[in-house]
Design a protein around this motif. Structure first.
Motif, PDB file in Angstrom:
ATOM      1  N   SER A  55       0.937  -1.117   0.178  1.00  9.31           N
ATOM      2  CA  SER A  55      -0.027   0.060  -0.028  1.00  9.31           C
ATOM      3  C   SER A  55       0.680   1.082   0.089  1.00  9.31           C
ATOM      4  O   SER A  55       2.119   1.170   0.143  1.00  9.31           O
ATOM      5  CB  SER A  55      -0.933  -0.064   1.173  1.00  9.31           C
ATOM      6  OG  SER A  55      -0.101   0.164   2.454  1.00  9.31           O
ATOM      7  N   ASN A  56       0.159   2.379   0.081  1.00 11.47           N
ATOM      8  CA  ASN A  56       0.972   3.698   0.330  1.00 11.47           C
ATOM      9  C   ASN A  56      -0.175   4.757   0.663  1.00 11.47           C
ATOM     10  O   ASN A  56      -1.248   4.451   1.109  1.00 11.47           O
ATOM     11  CB  ASN A  56       1.511   4.071  -1.165  1.00 11.47           C
ATOM     12  CG  ASN A  56       0.671   4.492  -2.221  1.00 11.47           C
ATOM     13  OD1 ASN A  56      -0.698   4.455  -2.167  1.00 11.47           O
ATOM     14  ND2 ASN A  56       1.155   4.887  -3.392  1.00 11.47           N
ATOM     15  N   PRO A  57       0.196   6.117   0.598  1.00  8.41           N
ATOM     16  CA  PRO A  57      -0.722   6.911   1.252  1.00  8.41           C
ATOM     17  C   PRO A  57      -2.090   6.984   0.705  1.00  8.41           C
ATOM     18  O   PRO A  57      -2.924   7.520   1.211  1.00  8.41           O
ATOM     19  CB  PRO A  57      -0.174   8.433   1.196  1.00  8.41           C
ATOM     20  CG  PRO A  57       1.214   8.099   1.035  1.00  8.41           C
ATOM     21  CD  PRO A  57       1.450   6.618   0.247  1.00  8.41           C
ATOM     22  N   SER A  84      -4.058   4.742  -0.057  1.00 10.11           N
ATOM     23  CA  SER A  84      -4.795   3.311   0.420  1.00 10.11           C
ATOM     24  C   SER A  84      -5.604   3.762   1.682  1.00 10.11           C
ATOM     25  O   SER A  84      -5.354   3.341   2.975  1.00 10.11           O
ATOM     26  CB  SER A  84      -3.775   2.140   0.623  1.00 10.11           C
ATOM     27  OG  SER A  84      -3.099   2.040  -0.281  1.00 10.11           O
ATOM     28  N   VAL A  85      -6.768   4.433   1.254  1.00 12.87           N
ATOM     29  CA  VAL A  85      -7.438   5.074   2.275  1.00 12.87           C
ATOM     30  C   VAL A  85      -8.862   4.974   1.955  1.00 12.87           C
ATOM     31  O   VAL A  85      -9.432   4.494   0.838  1.00 12.87           O
ATOM     32  CB  VAL A  85      -7.214   6.456   2.621  1.00 12.87           C
ATOM     33  CG1 VAL A  85      -5.951   6.765   3.107  1.00 12.87           C
ATOM     34  CG2 VAL A  85      -7.531   7.331   1.392  1.00 12.87           C
ATOM     35  N   ARG A  94      -9.150   7.161   6.437  1.00 13.51           N
ATOM     36  CA  ARG A  94      -8.369   6.093   7.310  1.00 13.51           C
ATOM     37  C   ARG A  94      -7.708   5.304   6.500  1.00 13.51           C
ATOM     38  O   ARG A  94      -8.160   4.748   5.632  1.00 13.51           O
ATOM     39  CB  ARG A  94      -9.594   5.459   8.120  1.00 13.51           C
ATOM     40  CG  ARG A  94     -10.357   6.473   9.285  1.00 13.51           C
ATOM     41  CD  ARG A  94     -11.393   5.649   9.867  1.00 13.51           C
ATOM     42  NE  ARG A  94     -12.362   5.072   8.886  1.00 13.51           N
ATOM     43  CZ  ARG A  94     -13.423   4.474   9.281  1.00 13.51           C
ATOM     44  NH1 ARG A  94     -13.561   4.059  10.661  1.00 13.51           N
ATOM     45  NH2 ARG A  94     -14.398   4.176   8.390  1.00 13.51           N
ATOM     46  N   HIS A  95      -6.277   5.034   6.735  1.00 12.05           N
ATOM     47  CA  HIS A  95      -5.723   4.197   6.013  1.00 12.05           C
ATOM     48  C   HIS A  95      -5.860   2.833   6.305  1.00 12.05           C
ATOM     49  O   HIS A  95      -6.199   2.162   7.070  1.00 12.05           O
ATOM     50  CB  HIS A  95      -4.130   4.630   6.427  1.00 12.05           C
ATOM     51  CG  HIS A  95      -2.973   3.968   5.573  1.00 12.05           C
ATOM     52  ND1 HIS A  95      -2.539   2.634   5.494  1.00 12.05           N
ATOM     53  CD2 HIS A  95      -2.508   4.561   4.318  1.00 12.05           C
ATOM     54  CE1 HIS A  95      -1.601   2.622   4.549  1.00 12.05           C
ATOM     55  NE2 HIS A  95      -1.776   3.400   3.876  1.00 12.05           N
ATOM     56  N   ARG A 127      -3.680   0.210   6.685  1.00 14.47           N
ATOM     57  CA  ARG A 127      -3.319  -0.592   7.817  1.00 14.47           C
ATOM     58  C   ARG A 127      -3.929  -0.372   8.982  1.00 14.47           C
ATOM     59  O   ARG A 127      -4.006  -1.225   9.788  1.00 14.47           O
ATOM     60  CB  ARG A 127      -1.612  -0.223   7.877  1.00 14.47           C
ATOM     61  CG  ARG A 127      -1.232   1.242   8.428  1.00 14.47           C
ATOM     62  CD  ARG A 127      -0.072   1.367   8.489  1.00 14.47           C
ATOM     63  NE  ARG A 127       0.350   2.745   9.160  1.00 14.47           N
ATOM     64  CZ  ARG A 127       0.475   3.954   8.505  1.00 14.47           C
ATOM     65  NH1 ARG A 127      -0.493   3.908   7.575  1.00 14.47           N
ATOM     66  NH2 ARG A 127       0.831   5.008   9.050  1.00 14.47           N
ATOM     67  N   GLU A 128      -4.742   0.834   9.243  1.00 15.82           N
ATOM     68  CA  GLU A 128      -5.386   1.128  10.455  1.00 15.82           C
ATOM     69  C   GLU A 128      -6.599   0.181  10.569  1.00 15.82           C
ATOM     70  O   GLU A 128      -6.948  -0.516  11.677  1.00 15.82           O
ATOM     71  CB  GLU A 128      -5.725   2.424  10.861  1.00 15.82           C
ATOM     72  CG  GLU A 128      -6.649   2.966  11.646  1.00 15.82           C
ATOM     73  CD  GLU A 128      -6.974   4.301  11.717  1.00 15.82           C
ATOM     74  OE1 GLU A 128      -8.033   4.776  12.330  1.00 15.82           O
ATOM     75  OE2 GLU A 128      -6.363   5.128  10.934  1.00 15.82           O
TER      76      GLU A 128
END
Length: 391
Positions: A28-30, A32-33, A38-39, A41-42
Motif C-alpha cells: 500500500s501507500n498513502p 490506500s484510504v 483512514r488508512h 493498515r489502521e
C-alpha cells in the motif's frame, strides 16, 4: 452521484471468515484510504487484530515521499504500527523469500493511474510471481481506473521494449483496474498464483475518478490531482526527452516546456495538432527540481475541456513531433539510464516500440502511425474483456 465503495471498504464491511487467524501483509501507500481518509493498515489492524505482520511499499515509498525515478526507499519500521515496511523499490524490486516467509496472505491496495508505464502494475506482477513461488495468497482490494475503463489508447508494448515501466504487451492506456490486471497476469501471462479479488461496488467502466465520490490522495508525488492522472498517459512521454514534463512545478504533467521553445512559432502548429477536448494555454514556469531546474521554461498547460474526446497519448505524440520539427537543433531524446535500464533509450521504453519512435523522427503523420496499431489494440481489448469485473 453514484457512491463507489472500494475493495478496502468492502473488505472492512464484510471481512471474509477465511482470513481469520492468517498472517497478513499489505502492499500500500498513502492513497490506500477509505472515504474518511483512514488508512488501510489502521482499518485492517482493527478488523484483524494482531494479524498484520508486514507492510510493503511500491515506487516512491510507503509515504510517497520519493519524488523521482530511481530514487530508492529503504526498509524501515512503520512509526504508527511498529510493523516492518519492506521496500519494493530499493535494494530489490521483487519480493524476496525472507519478506514473504512471515505472511500467508498479501493484500494489495494500490491506486493505479490506468497507464502502462505507471510502475505499480509491474510491482503487482512481481508480487504475484513471488506469491506463487512461496505459497502466499494474493488478495486485491480493487480501486477505480481514474481515467475510465472504456477508453483504450496506444500501441501494445513490443517484447524488446519490456522493462520496469512496461512488462507485458498492453497498450499505454489499458482501461483496466488493478484487480482486472491481476486476472490478466494470471490468465494471459501465466502468473498462476492463488488469487482473490475483492471488487468495488458501484463502479462503472465509463466513470472518471471525479464521478466516484471518492477522495483523491496522490498515489505518487507528481500525480497530485485526477487531472494530472488524466493527462499522464500522454504527457509521461516527455520523460524520454529534454522537454520538461512539469516536474518541479505545482502542476506536473499538466505543464510542459523548455527554455528553447518559441511559443509564438509553436502555438499555431500545436493548435493544428491538438485534438478536440483539450485547450493549450501558453505558460512560463521555472522548475524547482528535475529538468531545467532554476531555468525559465516556456511551454503550455493542458486544460481538458471534454475528457471523452481528449486522447492524451495521440495528442502528446503530435506535440512531440511538432517540437522536434520546429526545434530540431535543441530538442533531444533523453539518454539512459531510465528505471534501471542503462542501454536502451528511455523514449523507446516509454512508447514501447522502437519503430514508432523512428517513424516520429521521420515525421510520418501521427494519425497514420496510430492506424498501424489498431489491430493489436482491438486484439488486446478482446483479450482483456475476459478479465472485466465491471460493466
Amino acid at each position: 452521484m453514484t457512491i463507489v465503495k472500494t475493495g478496502l471498504e468492502a473488505l472492512i464491511a464484510s471481512p471474509p471468515p477465511w482470513m481469520n487467524g492468517q498472517c497478513l501483509g499489505l502492499l500500500s501507500n498513502p492513497a490506500s484510504v477509505d472515504r474518511s481518509f483512514r488508512h488501510a493498515r489502521e482499518l485492517i489492524g482493527q478488523v484483524f487484530p494482531g494479524q498484520l505482520k508486514a507492510l510493503f511499499a511500491p515506487q516512491h515509498g510507503f509515504f510517497a515521499e520519493k519524488q523521482d525515478n530511481m530514487i530508492e526507499s529503504a526498509d524501515m519500521v512503520d512509526p504508527v504500527s511498529g510493523i516492518p515496511i519492506f521496500s519494493l523499490y530499493g535494494q530489490t524490486r521483487r519480493p524476496t523469500e525472507n519478506m514473504f516467509k512471515q505472511i500467508d496472505i498479501l493484500l494489495v491496495d494500490l491506486q493505479d493511474a490506468g497507464t502502462r508505464v505507471y510502475t505499480f502494475s509491474t510491482t503487482l506482477s512481481y508480487a504475484m510471481e513471488a506469491a506463487k513461488n512461496w505459497g502466499v495468497k494474493v488478495v486485491i482490494l480493487d480501486r477505480p481506473n481514474p481515467v475510465n475503463g472504456v477508453t483504450l489508447e496506444g500501441n501494445c508494448l513490443s517484447p524488446d521494449c519490456a522493462s520496469f515501466v512496461g512488462r507485458y504487451g498492453i497498450p499505454m492506456r489499458h482501461g483496466m483496474t488493478m484487480g482486472e490486471l491481476a486476472l490478466l497476469f494470471k490468465q494471459a501471462y501465466g502468473i498462476d498464483c492463488d488469487l482473490d479479488i475483492i471488487p468495488m461496488k458501484g463502479w462503472k467502466r465509463a466513470m472518471y475518478f471525479r464521478d466516484t465520490g471518492l477522495p483523491w490522495v496522490a498515489p505518487s508525488p507528481n500525480l497530485p490531482s485526477p487531472v494530472s492522472a488524466m493527462v499522464y498517459p500522454g504527457q509521461v512521454i516527455w520523460e524520454g526527452t529534454n522537454v520538461s514534463e512539469g516536474r518541479g512545478t505545482t502542476q506536473p504533467f499538466e505543464f510542459f516546456g523548455a527554455p528553447f521553445i518559441d511559443i509564438e512559432k509553436l502555438s499555431k502548429e500545436l493548435a493544428e495538432a491538438s485534438d478536440t477536448g483539450v485547450f493549450l494555454r501558453p505558460v512560463a514556469f521555472e522548475p524547482t527540481a528535475n529538468k531545467w531546474q532554476g531555468r525559465l521554461c516556456r511551454g503550455f498547460q493542458l486544460h481538458i475541456t471534454n475528457p471523452d474526446l481528449y486522447r492524451p497519448y495521440r495528442t502528446t505524440l503530435k506535440f512531440l513531433q511538432a517540437i522536434k520539427r520546429l526545434h530540431a537543433n535543441e530538442f533531444q531524446w533523453k539518454p539512459p539510464p531510465y528505471e534501471y535500464e542503462f542501454e536502451r533509450l528511455p523514449i523507446d521504453l516509454i512508447i514501447g516500440n522502437r519503430m514508432i519512435r523512428q517513424r516520429i523522427e521521420n515525421f510520418e503523420d501521427i494519425d497514420a502511425i496510430e492506424k498501424s496499431w489498431e489491430n493489436e489494440l482491438l486484439a488486446f481489448e478482446k483479450m482483456s474483456r475476459s478479465c472485466y469485473l465491471y460493466h
